[in-house]
Design an enzyme around this catalytic site. Structure first.
Site, PDB file in Angstrom:
ATOM      1  N   CYS A   1       5.482  -4.006  10.260  1.00  0.00           N
ATOM      2  CA  CYS A   1       4.218  -4.445  10.852  1.00  0.00           C
ATOM      3  C   CYS A   1       3.259  -4.923   9.758  1.00  0.00           C
ATOM      4  O   CYS A   1       3.090  -4.256   8.730  1.00  0.00           O
ATOM      5  CB  CYS A   1       3.573  -3.282  11.609  1.00  0.00           C
TER       6      CYS A   1
ATOM      7  N   GLU B   1       6.882   5.678   8.119  1.00  0.00           N
ATOM      8  CA  GLU B   1       5.847   4.808   7.549  1.00  0.00           C
ATOM      9  C   GLU B   1       5.249   5.425   6.282  1.00  0.00           C
ATOM     10  O   GLU B   1       5.022   4.725   5.290  1.00  0.00           O
ATOM     11  CB  GLU B   1       4.738   4.561   8.584  1.00  0.00           C
TER      12      GLU B   1
HETATM   13  S1  SF4 Z   1       0.689   1.199  15.664  1.00  0.00           S
HETATM   14 FE1  SF4 Z   1       2.021   0.709  13.904  1.00  0.00          FE
HETATM   15  S2  SF4 Z   1       3.250  -1.001  14.612  1.00  0.00           S
HETATM   16 FE2  SF4 Z   1       1.488  -0.882  15.990  1.00  0.00          FE
HETATM   17  S3  SF4 Z   1      -0.058  -2.295  15.128  1.00  0.00           S
HETATM   18 FE3  SF4 Z   1      -0.439  -0.236  14.330  1.00  0.00          FE
HETATM   19  S4  SF4 Z   1       0.646  -0.220  12.376  1.00  0.00           S
HETATM   20 FE4  SF4 Z   1       1.494  -1.892  13.559  1.00  0.00          FE
END
Ligand code: SF4
Length: 425
Positions: free
Chosen positions: A161, A191
């Protein structure tokens, strides 16, 4: 499983994604589109109210698939469509939603690791001809190097992301300014492991999981506990070569994108105060020891948590939060609701076993359990509903339908779609 041609566009402001239609809900899409059109600047966090007979569903203003999840789903399904006959692997769960991961498994995609990073197969089983998808959480530099050593290009189907990459960039900038990075995150979460790896490539890095651990870290900053104890207490949470006597003099905080906003703020404020009093700092000299930056929560975490806060201002009897039990962002929505009213964390509509019984996940004991008589005797029955960033809207629709069914308020989805209003009206 829908065919790959069966896709619908997303309504995200930033970009539209092709996501299989079976993740969409006509009811939820209609509500989200109308609410978005009426609130382009996203200032209204009041919930949507659905009147279904004697059941009142109080639906959060923001919930469900975020940018990063839709991006990851689009890329993963594309990887499958573009590579017939090839073996396709996911480094780990693509997102923390069991239904979406099961769909990928059903298409023949295999997982290399579990969510804790344990291997589910041997690296030697991979060949340069295989496709490996990097999940939305991103991955470590070490695993990227491992894949390259096997002749596999990790960026070909990378779904990291952009909001996670933003955290890595922030950590790099702060690190290059000479600060040690304190990562507020769950040390075993994919993450946080990825952010830790990227951060420690530039600067000493330590992970704290909560305010309690931050208070312990502060004891090493001020020298109140012997430095050598740090290495046992923070085992597995600091970068190689970390020198606790030198590397805690200048610090900056970044966080996992899905933490609780108030907790991250509390941690940053606390560390700032520790530095101010330990080094006798003034407003103009704070930056000598503390990098004063905003949190690195993503927009979806902020919107969903603010929407829960907005929803909680409306009186209700119970709350139902839908999402994967290992989903960090969903668990924080549960925590917020739990402060106010009985809250049930469920993974899908099948958890609503009967009018009497609900199967749900208990965040405190980390176990799934069944609770009897979960529906209070109230007229109307007011149920708050929200979901995490990796939960398909179709699942929310099915939960609403099932709830209506078990409470004797069954109604066609078209009728439900016409019954809504906002709490502000
Ligand atoms: S929850 Fe995780 S995957 Fe979704 S926008 Fe936020 S950082 Fe990105």
């Amino acid at each position: 499983m829908s065919s790959l041609s069966n896709f619908a566009g997303s309504d995200r402001l930033m970009k539209s994604f092709n996501v299989p239609v079976h993740y969409r809900s006509s009811l939820v899409s209609a509500i989200k589109q109308k609410r978005k059109a009426a609130d382009k600047l996203k200032k209204d966090f009041t919930p949507t109210i659905l009147e279904i007979g004697n059941l009142q569903v109080i639906l959060a203003r923001h919930f469900g698939f975020c940018y990063g999840v839709e991006n990851a789903i689009e890329i993963s399904f594309r990887a499958v469509a573009e590579n017939p006959g090839k073996r396709i692997f996911l480094l780990g769960e693509m997102i923390h939603n069991p239904g979406v991961n099961a769909d990928l498994l059903a298409m023949g995609v295999k997982f290399i690791m579990d969510t804790s990073g344990n291997m589910l197969m041997d690296w030697n089983e991979l060949t340069a001809d295989d496709i490996v998808i990097i999940p939305a959480f991103g991955t470590t530099l070490e695993l990227e190097a491992k894949l390259r050593s096997l002749g596999i290009e990790p960026t070909k189907y990378e779904t990291t992301c952009p909001f996670v990459e933003k955290v890595w960039n922030r950590a790099e900038k702060i690190g290059k300014d000479g600060y040690t990075i304190v990562v507020h995150g769950k040390p075993n979460h994919e993450e946080t492991r990825a952010t830790f790896s990227h951060s420690k490539a530039n600067t000493p890095t330590v992970v704290v999981k909560d305010i309690k651990q931050t208070e312990r870290l502060a004891m090493y900053i001020t020298g109140h506990v012997p430095a050598e104890e740090f290495y046992t207490e923070f085992k597995g949470q600091y970068s190689e070569g970390f020198d606790v006597t030198l590397d805690l003099k200048r610090v900056g905080v970044v966080n996992q994108t899905t933490m609780l906003a108030s907790e991250t703020q509390g941690i940053a404020d606390y560390l700032k105060q520790v530095m101010i009093s330990h080094y006798n700092l003034t407003d103009s000299s704070i930056s000598e020891h503390f990098a004063d930056t905003r949190d690195t929560l993503c927009y979806a975490t902020n919107d969903n948590q603010s929407a829960v806060q907005g929803m909680l201002e409306t009186p209700a009897d119970i709350a139902i939060v839908i999402g994967g039990y290992n989903s960090s962002n969903t668990s924080h929505l549960v925590e917020l609701c739990e402060e106010k009213l009985p809250t049930y964390f469920i993974k899908d509509e099948h958890c609503l076993l009967s009018p009497n019984t609900i199967r749900h996940f208990d965040l405190h004991s980390y176990t799934e359990k069944e609770t009897e008589n979960f529906i209070p005797d109230a007229q109307p029955l007011r149920v708050m509903i929200t979901s995490g960033a990796s939960c398909p809207d179709a699942l929310v629709e099915r939960v609403i339908e099932r709830l209506a069914e078990i409470t004797g308020n069954e109604a066609p989805i078209e009728a439900i779609a016409e019954s809504w209003s906002t709490a502000a009206q």
